[in-house]
Design a protein around this motif. Structure first.
Motif, PDB file in Angstrom:
ATOM      1  N   ARG A   1      -2.209  -3.583   8.157  1.00  0.00           N
ATOM      2  CA  ARG A   1      -0.717  -4.843   8.040  1.00  0.00           C
ATOM      3  C   ARG A   1       0.492  -3.467   7.602  1.00  0.00           C
ATOM      4  NH1 ARG A   1       0.305  -8.938   9.068  1.00  0.00           N
ATOM      5  NH2 ARG A   1       1.172  -9.685   7.076  1.00  0.00           N
ATOM      6  N   ALA A   2       0.318  -2.531   6.871  1.00  0.00           N
ATOM      7  CA  ALA A   2       1.512  -2.341   6.357  1.00  0.00           C
ATOM      8  C   ALA A   2       2.916  -1.716   7.266  1.00  0.00           C
ATOM      9  CB  ALA A   2       1.365  -0.957   5.526  1.00  0.00           C
ATOM     10  N   ARG A   3       2.714  -1.738   7.896  1.00  0.00           N
ATOM     11  CA  ARG A   3       3.428  -0.542   9.792  1.00  0.00           C
ATOM     12  C   ARG A   3       4.158  -2.115   9.889  1.00  0.00           C
ATOM     13  NH1 ARG A   3       5.311   4.065  10.015  1.00  0.00           N
ATOM     14  NH2 ARG A   3       6.675   3.830  12.301  1.00  0.00           N
ATOM     15  N   SER A   4       3.429  -2.993  10.166  1.00  0.00           N
ATOM     16  CA  SER A   4       3.738  -4.364  11.294  1.00  0.00           C
ATOM     17  C   SER A   4       5.371  -4.715   9.975  1.00  0.00           C
ATOM     18  CB  SER A   4       3.162  -4.826  11.526  1.00  0.00           C
ATOM     19  OG  SER A   4       3.605  -6.212  11.703  1.00  0.00           O
ATOM     20  N   VAL A   5       3.806  -5.177   8.809  1.00  0.00           N
ATOM     21  CA  VAL A   5       5.237  -5.927   7.403  1.00  0.00           C
ATOM     22  C   VAL A   5       6.497  -4.906   7.252  1.00  0.00           C
ATOM     23  CG1 VAL A   5       5.534  -6.562   4.689  1.00  0.00           C
ATOM     24  CG2 VAL A   5       3.135  -7.026   6.676  1.00  0.00           C
ATOM     25  N   ALA A   6       6.377  -3.416   7.364  1.00  0.00           N
ATOM     26  CA  ALA A   6       7.256  -3.063   6.822  1.00  0.00           C
ATOM     27  C   ALA A   6       8.462  -3.123   8.131  1.00  0.00           C
ATOM     28  CB  ALA A   6       7.026  -1.233   7.348  1.00  0.00           C
TER      29      ALA A   6
END
Length: 194
Positions: free
Chosen positions: A143-148
């Protein structure tokens, strides 16, 4: 110590692209703003304006990457977003909304593939930095890349709207609406109906 012609050319390009975009930053304006000669331009950037703007985009990207790194060294995702929106609000207000993000200006330069590619690399770098920080703050890696990426997209869109509206309200809206997502356990808030 005074900046040499290469550095002045890069600074001038960053400023003009922030204000007018790549196509609005004509060669004469670049040389005038940089207080550099045409010979200096071609000595340092043999391929001309495109090569200069590509280099300026990378320099501007590195500067913002340093800011992102500084903001993500402490606190949590909400604090980072608060710091980023605050930084952009100050930059917009200081310029009387006349100067935005030079990387966004470069991203819109469809007729300059090298410049546009440099902007894409910068956006990917910023997203990667934020993703690493988000992962370190407990957001699952998937999820981190998408949220970033969503954070970068929201901020860049708000910068454009702020310039057009002569108001920092779009950045306030990003903060108000994105902060709850970042505050949720592990960044997994679901949008109603999804």
């Amino acid at each position: 110590m005074t900046a040499g012609p290469r550095d002045r050319l890069i600074e001038g390009a960053i400023e003009l692209v922030r204000e007018q975009g790549v196509h609005g930053a004509g060669l004469a304006a670049l040389l005038d703003r940089s207080k550099a000669s045409r010979n200096s331009l071609y000595q340092h950037f043999p391929s001309g304006k495109g090569e200069l703007v590509e280099a300026a985009t990378k320099v501007a990207g590195d500067r913002m990457a340093t800011i992102i790194d500084r903001f993500t060294e402490s606190g949590g995702p909400q604090q980072w977003l608060t710091a980023l929106t605050g930084w952009w609000k100050k930059a917009l207000e200081t310029s009387a909304y006349s100067a935005g993000c030079p990387v966004l200006g470069a991203a819109l330069a469809q007729s300059e593939p090298g410049v546009q590619a440099a902007a894409g690399e910068v956006f990917a770098d910023w997203t990667g930095r934020l993703a690493v920080a988000l992962s370190g703050a407990g957001v699952p890696a998937d999820r981190a890349r998408s949220v970033a990426g969503f954070m970068i997209s929201a901020l860049e869109g708000a910068i454009v709207q702020s310039r057009a509206m002569k108001s920092t309200q779009p950045l306030d809206d990003v903060l108000a609406n994105l902060a709850p997502l970042l505050d949720s356990p592990q960044g997994t808030t679901r949008v109603p109906g999804s």
